[in-house]
Design a protein around this motif. Structure first.
Motif, PDB file in Angstrom:
ATOM      1  N   ASP A 188      38.720  39.230 103.701  1.00  0.00           N
ATOM      2  CA  ASP A 188      38.936  40.681 103.700  1.00  0.00           C
ATOM      3  C   ASP A 188      38.370  41.304 102.426  1.00  0.00           C
ATOM      4  N   GLY A 189      38.170  40.467 101.399  1.00  0.00           N
ATOM      5  CA  GLY A 189      37.579  40.910 100.148  1.00  0.00           C
ATOM      6  C   GLY A 189      36.732  39.796  99.570  1.00  0.00           C
ATOM      7  N   TRP A 190      35.713  40.175  98.822  1.00  0.00           N
ATOM      8  CA  TRP A 190      34.826  39.204  98.165  1.00  0.00           C
ATOM      9  C   TRP A 190      34.697  39.578  96.702  1.00  0.00           C
ATOM     10  N   ASN A 191      34.805  38.569  95.833  1.00  0.00           N
ATOM     11  CA  ASN A 191      34.691  38.800  94.396  1.00  0.00           C
ATOM     12  C   ASN A 191      33.781  37.757  93.775  1.00  0.00           C
ATOM     13  N   VAL A 192      32.955  38.206  92.846  1.00  0.00           N
ATOM     14  CA  VAL A 192      32.131  37.284  92.072  1.00  0.00           C
ATOM     15  C   VAL A 192      32.152  37.756  90.619  1.00  0.00           C
ATOM     16  N   PRO A 193      32.257  36.831  89.665  1.00  0.00           N
ATOM     17  CA  PRO A 193      32.365  37.246  88.270  1.00  0.00           C
ATOM     18  C   PRO A 193      31.082  37.078  87.468  1.00  0.00           C
ATOM     19  N   PHE A 194      30.939  37.949  86.465  1.00  0.00           N
ATOM     20  CA  PHE A 194      30.023  37.771  85.339  1.00  0.00           C
ATOM     21  C   PHE A 194      28.554  37.637  85.723  1.00  0.00           C
ATOM     22  N   ILE A 195      28.115  38.438  86.671  1.00  0.00           N
ATOM     23  CA  ILE A 195      26.689  38.500  86.977  1.00  0.00           C
ATOM     24  C   ILE A 195      26.217  39.944  86.829  1.00  0.00           C
ATOM     25  N   PRO A 196      24.949  40.163  86.487  1.00  0.00           N
ATOM     26  CA  PRO A 196      24.453  41.526  86.287  1.00  0.00           C
ATOM     27  C   PRO A 196      24.303  42.266  87.612  1.00  0.00           C
ATOM     28  N   PRO A 197      24.156  43.586  87.550  1.00  0.00           N
ATOM     29  CA  PRO A 197      24.107  44.387  88.786  1.00  0.00           C
ATOM     30  C   PRO A 197      23.026  43.969  89.771  1.00  0.00           C
ATOM     31  N   ASP A 198      21.836  43.611  89.277  1.00  0.00           N
ATOM     32  CA  ASP A 198      20.767  43.257  90.217  1.00  0.00           C
ATOM     33  C   ASP A 198      21.080  41.965  90.967  1.00  0.00           C
ATOM     34  N   GLU A 199      21.678  41.005  90.270  1.00  0.00           N
ATOM     35  CA  GLU A 199      22.050  39.763  90.948  1.00  0.00           C
ATOM     36  C   GLU A 199      23.206  40.002  91.916  1.00  0.00           C
ATOM     37  N   TRP A 200      24.157  40.858  91.518  1.00  0.00           N
ATOM     38  CA  TRP A 200      25.254  41.191  92.417  1.00  0.00           C
ATOM     39  C   TRP A 200      24.698  41.830  93.698  1.00  0.00           C
ATOM     40  N   ALA A 201      23.725  42.726  93.548  1.00  0.00           N
ATOM     41  CA  ALA A 201      23.141  43.395  94.707  1.00  0.00           C
ATOM     42  C   ALA A 201      22.479  42.390  95.647  1.00  0.00           C
ATOM     43  N   VAL A 225      33.465  43.077  91.930  1.00  0.00           N
ATOM     44  CA  VAL A 225      32.860  42.303  90.848  1.00  0.00           C
ATOM     45  C   VAL A 225      33.835  42.230  89.681  1.00  0.00           C
ATOM     46  N   ASN A 226      33.886  41.069  89.039  1.00  0.00           N
ATOM     47  CA  ASN A 226      34.602  40.918  87.778  1.00  0.00           C
ATOM     48  C   ASN A 226      33.608  41.019  86.634  1.00  0.00           C
ATOM     49  N   VAL A 227      33.913  41.857  85.661  1.00  0.00           N
ATOM     50  CA  VAL A 227      33.052  42.018  84.494  1.00  0.00           C
ATOM     51  C   VAL A 227      33.894  41.907  83.233  1.00  0.00           C
ATOM     52  N   GLY A 228      33.280  41.395  82.185  1.00  0.00           N
ATOM     53  CA  GLY A 228      33.933  41.430  80.893  1.00  0.00           C
ATOM     54  C   GLY A 228      33.763  42.804  80.270  1.00  0.00           C
ATOM     55  N   MET A 229      34.514  43.062  79.216  1.00  0.00           N
ATOM     56  CA  MET A 229      34.383  44.307  78.464  1.00  0.00           C
ATOM     57  C   MET A 229      34.523  43.995  76.979  1.00  0.00           C
ATOM     58  N   ALA A 230      33.493  44.319  76.208  1.00  0.00           N
ATOM     59  CA  ALA A 230      33.524  44.067  74.769  1.00  0.00           C
ATOM     60  C   ALA A 230      32.626  45.095  74.088  1.00  0.00           C
ATOM     61  N   PHE A 231      33.234  45.976  73.316  1.00  0.00           N
ATOM     62  CA  PHE A 231      32.452  46.991  72.629  1.00  0.00           C
ATOM     63  C   PHE A 231      31.608  46.403  71.505  1.00  0.00           C
ATOM     64  N   THR A 232      31.975  45.198  71.026  1.00  0.00           N
ATOM     65  CA  THR A 232      31.216  44.530  69.964  1.00  0.00           C
ATOM     66  C   THR A 232      31.024  43.057  70.309  1.00  0.00           C
ATOM     67  N   ARG A 242      33.914  29.840  73.739  1.00  0.00           N
ATOM     68  CA  ARG A 242      32.745  29.027  74.073  1.00  0.00           C
ATOM     69  C   ARG A 242      31.969  29.541  75.283  1.00  0.00           C
ATOM     70  N   MET A 243      32.619  30.379  76.093  1.00  0.00           N
ATOM     71  CA  MET A 243      31.967  30.878  77.307  1.00  0.00           C
ATOM     72  C   MET A 243      31.255  32.208  77.093  1.00  0.00           C
ATOM     73  N   ALA A 244      31.234  32.707  75.855  1.00  0.00           N
ATOM     74  CA  ALA A 244      30.702  34.053  75.594  1.00  0.00           C
ATOM     75  C   ALA A 244      29.267  34.210  76.079  1.00  0.00           C
ATOM     76  N   SER A 245      28.412  33.247  75.773  1.00  0.00           N
ATOM     77  CA  SER A 245      27.010  33.386  76.177  1.00  0.00           C
ATOM     78  C   SER A 245      26.849  33.277  77.685  1.00  0.00           C
ATOM     79  N   TYR A 246      27.715  32.468  78.324  1.00  0.00           N
ATOM     80  CA  TYR A 246      27.648  32.298  79.777  1.00  0.00           C
ATOM     81  C   TYR A 246      28.018  33.586  80.508  1.00  0.00           C
ATOM     82  N   VAL A 247      29.065  34.262  80.035  1.00  0.00           N
ATOM     83  CA  VAL A 247      29.545  35.447  80.751  1.00  0.00           C
ATOM     84  C   VAL A 247      28.787  36.718  80.363  1.00  0.00           C
TER      85      VAL A 247
END
Length: 300
Positions: A188-201, A225-232, A242-247
């Protein structure tokens, strides 16, 4: 209109902090809060992590309005009949606000530490598909008879039924050959995390193709979509370690306008829900900025 939510990691935090955070998220106007299903910190940097089902129930009891979700329960170590009974009780605790997310599981270290078998990808995906079928039947049918490769149920009942006649079942993941086909058939719902908009599309289009193959209208599936949020950069590292570069490809970062533009990219690609994935130490100031500055700008 796009729905906004927050996915709260259960690592390196306390239950009092979580309950306070959930209430603050609800107060800021978000419409969804979810928890994950891990035994250790996701980046395996330490072992401090609260259990998922109990936390899901606490979320249901600590809020009044938001949808209460899971992204995602692991089908390989959560028996679907047990999980169906748990989510039914959580739905009653929440007054009909529960959503159930399912995934195939990936953190092999957790399985190994607890002596849980960690089969290869094919078997884990087969487990996911069977679990989705079993849970859907238990939640919606009077009795369930299911005789699969991994699960066997005879005249099985899940009573009482959930408050919701059709409690939403989500499938998490972006695997294009199998996971998205499972989503097309059972979600009924689909979620994918930490990919950019073009890949999500692109993955969204693959899901649509699977829907066409199985004869299902893609509009029946809520795409998220699941996205991280970090102003810095410092905040990104504090949260994700350790996952910062991956996400990072799927993280909202920089200025408010840069975040607005990236959220807009997901929305234009068809994402109906944008969910902020947050981990302790929780950036409450950033969360408030997102709610008061980014969301109104995107909607405007």
């Amino acid at each position: 209109m796009t729905t906004y939510g927050v996915h709260t990691g259960l690592q390196r935090t306390g239950t009092d902090e979580l309950r306070d955070l959930w209430r603050r998220i609800e107060g800021l106007g978000f419409d969804w809060i979810s928890i994950w299903d891990h035994f250790y910190a996701a980046d395996l940097s330490d072992f401090h992590c609260h259990e998922a089902v109990a936390s899901h129930a606490a979320l249901a009891c600590s809020t009044e309005r938001v949808r209460c979700g899971s992204l995602v329960y692991c089908a390989a170590y959560r028996h679907p009949a047990v999980l169906a009974n748990a989510i039914t009780t959580i739905d009653h605790l929440s007054g009909g606000r529960a959503d159930l997310g399912l995934g195939a599981g990936w953190s092999e270290a957790e399985y190994t530490a607890y002596g849980i078998p960690f089969p290869g990808p094919k078997i884990r995906l087969d487990l996911l598909e069977e679990a989705a079928r079993v849970i859907r039947s238990l939640l919606r049918e009077e009795t369930t008879d299911f005789h699969g490769t991994y699960f066997d149920l005879t005249d099985a009942r899940c009573e009482p039924k959930p408050v919701q006649a059709e409690l939403p079942i989500w499938i998490g993941g972006g695997g294009e050959k199998v996971t998205l086909r499972i989503a097309a058939e059972h979600a009924d719902g689909w979620n994918v995390p930490f990919i950019p908009p073009d890949e999500w599309a692109r993955k969204s289009k693959v899901l649509d193709e699977h829907c066409a193959t199985v004869g299902r209208d893609p509009a029946e599936i809520v795409k998220t979509v699941n996205v991280g949020m970090a102003f810095t950069e410092e905040e990104l590292t504090r949260q994700f370690g350790r996952m910062a570069s991956y996400v990072k490809p799927g993280v909202l970062s920089g200025s408010v306008q840069e975040m607005v533009d990236k959220v807009g990219g997901y929305v234009e690609a068809g994402a109906q829900w944008v969910i902020l994935a947050m981990r302790a130490p929780f950036d409450r100031d950033g969360l408030e900025r997102f709610a008061t500055e980014v969301v109104p700008a995107v909607r405007g």
